[in-house]
Motif scaffolding. Structure first.
Motif, PDB file in Angstrom:
ATOM      1  N   GLY A   1       0.796  -1.220   0.000  1.00 47.67           N
ATOM      2  CA  GLY A   1       0.000   0.000   0.000  1.00 47.67           C
ATOM      3  C   GLY A   1       0.823   1.262   0.000  1.00 47.67           C
ATOM      4  N   MET A   2       2.098   1.175  -0.420  1.00 46.92           N
ATOM      5  CA  MET A   2       2.985   2.335  -0.438  1.00 46.92           C
ATOM      6  C   MET A   2       3.364   2.643  -1.873  1.00 46.92           C
ATOM      7  N   ARG A   3       3.773   3.894  -2.108  1.00 45.40           N
ATOM      8  CA  ARG A   3       4.336   4.287  -3.386  1.00 45.40           C
ATOM      9  C   ARG A   3       5.680   4.941  -3.106  1.00 45.40           C
ATOM     10  N   LEU A   4       6.742   4.361  -3.625  1.00 46.25           N
ATOM     11  CA  LEU A   4       8.079   4.902  -3.410  1.00 46.25           C
ATOM     12  C   LEU A   4       8.489   5.625  -4.676  1.00 46.25           C
ATOM     13  N   LEU A   5       8.587   6.945  -4.594  1.00 46.55           N
ATOM     14  CA  LEU A   5       8.928   7.750  -5.753  1.00 46.55           C
ATOM     15  C   LEU A   5      10.148   8.583  -5.399  1.00 46.55           C
ATOM     16  N   ALA A   6      11.292   8.253  -5.971  1.00 43.75           N
ATOM     17  CA  ALA A   6      12.512   8.960  -5.596  1.00 43.75           C
ATOM     18  C   ALA A   6      13.447   9.049  -6.781  1.00 43.75           C
ATOM     19  N   PRO A   7      14.179  10.163  -6.925  1.00 44.10           N
ATOM     20  CA  PRO A   7      15.150  10.277  -8.008  1.00 44.10           C
ATOM     21  C   PRO A   7      16.224   9.214  -7.883  1.00 44.10           C
TER      22      PRO A   7
ATOM     23  N   ARG B   1       8.020   9.151 -15.616  1.00 43.23           N
ATOM     24  CA  ARG B   1       8.994   9.017 -14.526  1.00 43.23           C
ATOM     25  C   ARG B   1      10.195   9.943 -14.717  1.00 43.23           C
ATOM     26  N   ARG B   2      10.722  10.031 -15.935  1.00 44.94           N
ATOM     27  CA  ARG B   2      11.892  10.890 -16.146  1.00 44.94           C
ATOM     28  C   ARG B   2      11.562  12.347 -15.865  1.00 44.94           C
ATOM     29  N   GLU B   3      10.372  12.790 -16.268  1.00 45.18           N
ATOM     30  CA  GLU B   3       9.967  14.160 -15.986  1.00 45.18           C
ATOM     31  C   GLU B   3       9.822  14.375 -14.488  1.00 45.18           C
ATOM     32  N   TYR B   4       9.268  13.367 -13.811  1.00 45.21           N
ATOM     33  CA  TYR B   4       9.098  13.456 -12.357  1.00 45.21           C
ATOM     34  C   TYR B   4      10.459  13.559 -11.661  1.00 45.21           C
ATOM     35  N   GLU B   5      11.397  12.709 -12.048  1.00 44.68           N
ATOM     36  CA  GLU B   5      12.721  12.723 -11.426  1.00 44.68           C
ATOM     37  C   GLU B   5      13.418  14.060 -11.677  1.00 44.68           C
ATOM     38  N   ALA B   6      13.305  14.581 -12.901  1.00 42.49           N
ATOM     39  CA  ALA B   6      13.919  15.873 -13.214  1.00 42.49           C
ATOM     40  C   ALA B   6      13.295  16.983 -12.368  1.00 42.49           C
ATOM     41  N   SER B   7      11.996  16.914 -12.149  1.00 43.45           N
ATOM     42  CA  SER B   7      11.305  17.895 -11.314  1.00 43.45           C
ATOM     43  C   SER B   7      11.843  17.870  -9.895  1.00 43.45           C
ATOM     44  N   ARG B   8      12.003  16.665  -9.341  1.00 43.99           N
ATOM     45  CA  ARG B   8      12.497  16.552  -7.972  1.00 43.99           C
ATOM     46  C   ARG B   8      13.928  17.047  -7.848  1.00 43.99           C
ATOM     47  N   ARG B   9      14.742  16.818  -8.867  1.00 46.47           N
ATOM     48  CA  ARG B   9      16.118  17.344  -8.826  1.00 46.47           C
ATOM     49  C   ARG B   9      16.108  18.867  -8.863  1.00 46.47           C
ATOM     50  N   ARG B  10      15.216  19.458  -9.677  1.00 43.43           N
ATOM     51  CA  ARG B  10      15.130  20.922  -9.729  1.00 43.43           C
ATOM     52  C   ARG B  10      14.741  21.504  -8.379  1.00 43.43           C
ATOM     53  N   LEU B  11      13.894  20.784  -7.656  1.00 44.92           N
ATOM     54  CA  LEU B  11      13.408  21.275  -6.369  1.00 44.92           C
ATOM     55  C   LEU B  11      14.371  20.993  -5.221  1.00 44.92           C
ATOM     56  N   GLY B  12      15.376  20.150  -5.465  1.00 42.84           N
ATOM     57  CA  GLY B  12      16.318  19.801  -4.400  1.00 42.84           C
ATOM     58  C   GLY B  12      15.815  18.706  -3.491  1.00 42.84           C
ATOM     59  N   ILE B  13      14.824  17.923  -3.953  1.00 40.72           N
ATOM     60  CA  ILE B  13      14.308  16.795  -3.172  1.00 40.72           C
ATOM     61  C   ILE B  13      15.174  15.578  -3.447  1.00 40.72           C
ATOM     62  N   THR B  14      15.752  14.994  -2.410  1.00 38.12           N
ATOM     63  CA  THR B  14      16.648  13.844  -2.587  1.00 38.12           C
ATOM     64  C   THR B  14      15.929  12.514  -2.478  1.00 38.12           C
ATOM     65  N   SER B  15      14.789  12.477  -1.804  1.00 40.19           N
ATOM     66  CA  SER B  15      13.989  11.260  -1.758  1.00 40.19           C
ATOM     67  C   SER B  15      12.567  11.631  -1.366  1.00 40.19           C
ATOM     68  N   GLU B  16      11.632  10.759  -1.713  1.00 41.66           N
ATOM     69  CA  GLU B  16      10.229  11.072  -1.483  1.00 41.66           C
ATOM     70  C   GLU B  16       9.436   9.781  -1.338  1.00 41.66           C
ATOM     71  N   VAL B  17       8.569   9.729  -0.367  1.00 41.84           N
ATOM     72  CA  VAL B  17       7.698   8.574  -0.164  1.00 41.84           C
ATOM     73  C   VAL B  17       6.270   9.075  -0.001  1.00 41.84           C
ATOM     74  N   LEU B  18       5.356   8.498  -0.789  1.00 40.32           N
ATOM     75  CA  LEU B  18       3.939   8.825  -0.685  1.00 40.32           C
ATOM     76  C   LEU B  18       3.181   7.548  -0.354  1.00 40.32           C
ATOM     77  N   ARG B  19       2.235   7.610   0.558  1.00 37.53           N
ATOM     78  CA  ARG B  19       1.433   6.420   0.841  1.00 37.53           C
ATOM     79  C   ARG B  19       0.054   6.826   1.338  1.00 37.53           C
ATOM     80  N   ILE B  20      -0.910   5.976   1.061  1.00 39.27           N
ATOM     81  CA  ILE B  20      -2.278   6.209   1.510  1.00 39.27           C
ATOM     82  C   ILE B  20      -2.422   5.795   2.973  1.00 39.27           C
ATOM     83  N   ASP B  21      -3.107   6.618   3.727  1.00 38.25           N
ATOM     84  CA  ASP B  21      -3.408   6.335   5.132  1.00 38.25           C
ATOM     85  C   ASP B  21      -4.919   6.146   5.246  1.00 38.25           C
ATOM     86  N   PRO B  22      -5.425   4.901   5.206  1.00 36.83           N
ATOM     87  CA  PRO B  22      -6.878   4.669   5.260  1.00 36.83           C
ATOM     88  C   PRO B  22      -7.452   5.114   6.609  1.00 36.83           C
ATOM     89  N   ARG B  23      -8.566   5.839   6.552  1.00 41.93           N
ATOM     90  CA  ARG B  23      -9.232   6.297   7.768  1.00 41.93           C
ATOM     91  C   ARG B  23     -10.730   6.033   7.632  1.00 41.93           C
TER      92      ARG B  23
END
Length: 303
Positions: free
Chosen positions: A155-161, A201-223
Motif C-alpha cells: 500500500g505504499m508508493r516509493l517515488l525517488a530520483p 517518470r523521467r519528468e518526475y525525477e527531473a522535477s524533484r532534482r530541480r526542487l532539491g528533493i533527494t527522496s520522497e515517499v507517498l502512501r495512503i493512510d486509510p481512515r
C-alpha cells in the motif's frame, strides 16, 4: 599417428580466458551475497563483496552512501520483514555486469519507512543489475520493478530520483505532511502515481532534482471517515524547495500541481512546514542497519 592426433587436439582447444573466469567469479559472488547476506543476514559477506564506495541507485530513502547504505537497506528490510527471502530465478554475466531475474517474498511484520506493520505477505518480481570492478568487488547496483512491486503490495508508493550518485543523507531535513483525498479520488491518486512511475517518470525525477528533493515517499493512510495521503520528502533546504515549487512555471510542474489540487484540494509541497506530530504521523527512520547496531539492539532488548 596417435601422438600427432593428441597434439593437434590440444593445440586447437581454447583454454578458458581470464574474462570468462571473471564472469563466473562475479556470478558466484552474487549468489553468495543472496544466500548469506540478504537471506541470512551475514553482514561480513557484504564487507567482503562490495566496494566501500558502492553506488546503489535503489537503496531505501535515507540510506547513507557507500557500503553502509547497502547494510542500512538490507538491515531495514530484514527488520521490517523477518522472513524476507530472495530467490534468483535466472542469472547471466556480460563483461563486468551481472543481471538477475529475482523474486522477493516476505511478510510485513515490522515498521518500514514509518509505516506500521500491515501483516501483509508479498511476492515481488523484478530485474537487478550489478557492475563489478577489476578486483571482483561490486561497484554499482540498479534494479527495476522489484522494490516498487513490494511497496505497492504493502500500500505504499516509493517515488525517488535515482539518477547518478545518491547524495549523502547528512545535512538533509525531513518533512512529513498529511493531506486528505477528496471523495471519489482514490482511483485518480493511484492512476497519477502509476503515471509518475511509468511514462512520466523521467519528468518526475527531473522535477524533484530541480526542487532539491533527494527522496520522497507517498502512501495512503486509510481512515474511517476519509482516506488521507502521507507525503514524506527529504531536502537540504525545505523552505527553498517550497519556494521553488510554488514559483515553478515548468510545464510538468504545472501539470502535476493541477493533478494534486484536483485530487487533494490542497498542495502538500506548498503548505507551511509542520512537525510529524501535528501532521498526525510519527515518522522515524529505521535505525542504522549494521551488524554492530543490530547486536546492540539485541542486547538492549534482553536487559
Amino acid at each position: 599417428m596417435t601422438a600427432t592426433t593428441v597434439t593437434t587436439t590440444a593445440s586447437t582447444t581454447a583454454a578458458p580466458t581470464l574474462w570468462e573466469n571473471a564472469q563466473e567469479r562475479n556470478k558466484a559472488t552474487i549468489k553468495r551475497v543472496f544466500a548469506k547476506f540478504i537471506n541470512q543476514g551475514d553482514f561480513s559477506v557484504a564487507d567482503e563483496s562490495y566496494r566501500t564506495d558502492i553506488v546503489d541507485h535503489a537503496g531505501l530513502p535515507g540510506a547513507p552512501e557507500g557500503l553502509e547504505g547497502v547494510k542500512y537497506t538490507i538491515g531495514s528490510l530484514r527488520e521490517a520483514v523477518p522472513d524476507f527471502h530472495v530467490t534468483i530465478e535466472d542469472i547471466s554475466a556480460h563483461d563486468n555486469m551481472v543481471v538477475i531475474h529475482n523474486t522477493w517474498r516476505g511478510t510485513h511484520l515490522g515498521e518500514l519507512l514509518g509505516m506500521p506493520p500491515t501483516g501483509r505477505s508479498f511476492l515481488s518480481v523484478g530485474i537487478v543489475i550489478w557492475r563489478f570492478d577489476d578486483d571482483g568487488k561490486i561497484a554499482e547496483r540498479w534494479e527495476h520493478g522489484v522494490s516498487s512491486n513490494m511497496f505497492a503490495a504493502l500500500g505504499m508508493r516509493l517515488l525517488a530520483p535515482r539518477k547518478g550518485r545518491r547524495t549523502t543523507a547528512e545535512g538533509t531535513q525531513s518533512v512529513t505532511r498529511t493531506v486528505p483525498l477528496k471523495p471519489g479520488k482514490p482511483m485518480a491518486w493511484h492512476q497519477l502515481t502509476a503515471e509518475l512511475q511509468g511514462p512520466r517518470r523521467r519528468e518526475y525525477e527531473a522535477s524533484r532534482r530541480r526542487l532539491g528533493i533527494t527522496s520522497e515517499v507517498l502512501r495512503i493512510d486509510p481512515r474511517p471517515d476519509l482516506d488521507h495521503v502521507i507525503v514524506h520528502f527529504e531536502s537540504t533546504d525545505p523552505e527553498r524547495t517550497r519556494q521553488r515549487w510554488a514559483a515553478s512555471t515548468h510545464p510538468f510542474d504545472q501539470w502535476l500541481r493541477e493533478q494534486i489540487l484536483d485530487i487533494h484540494g490542497e498542495d502538500p509541497w506548498v503548505g507551511p512546514a509542520t512537525t510529524c506530530e501535528s501532521a498526525g504521523l510519527a515518522w522515524t527512520a529505521p535505525p542504522k542497519a549494521t551488524a554492530t547496531a543490530t547486536a546492540e539492539r539485541s542486547e538492549g532488548t534482553t536487559r
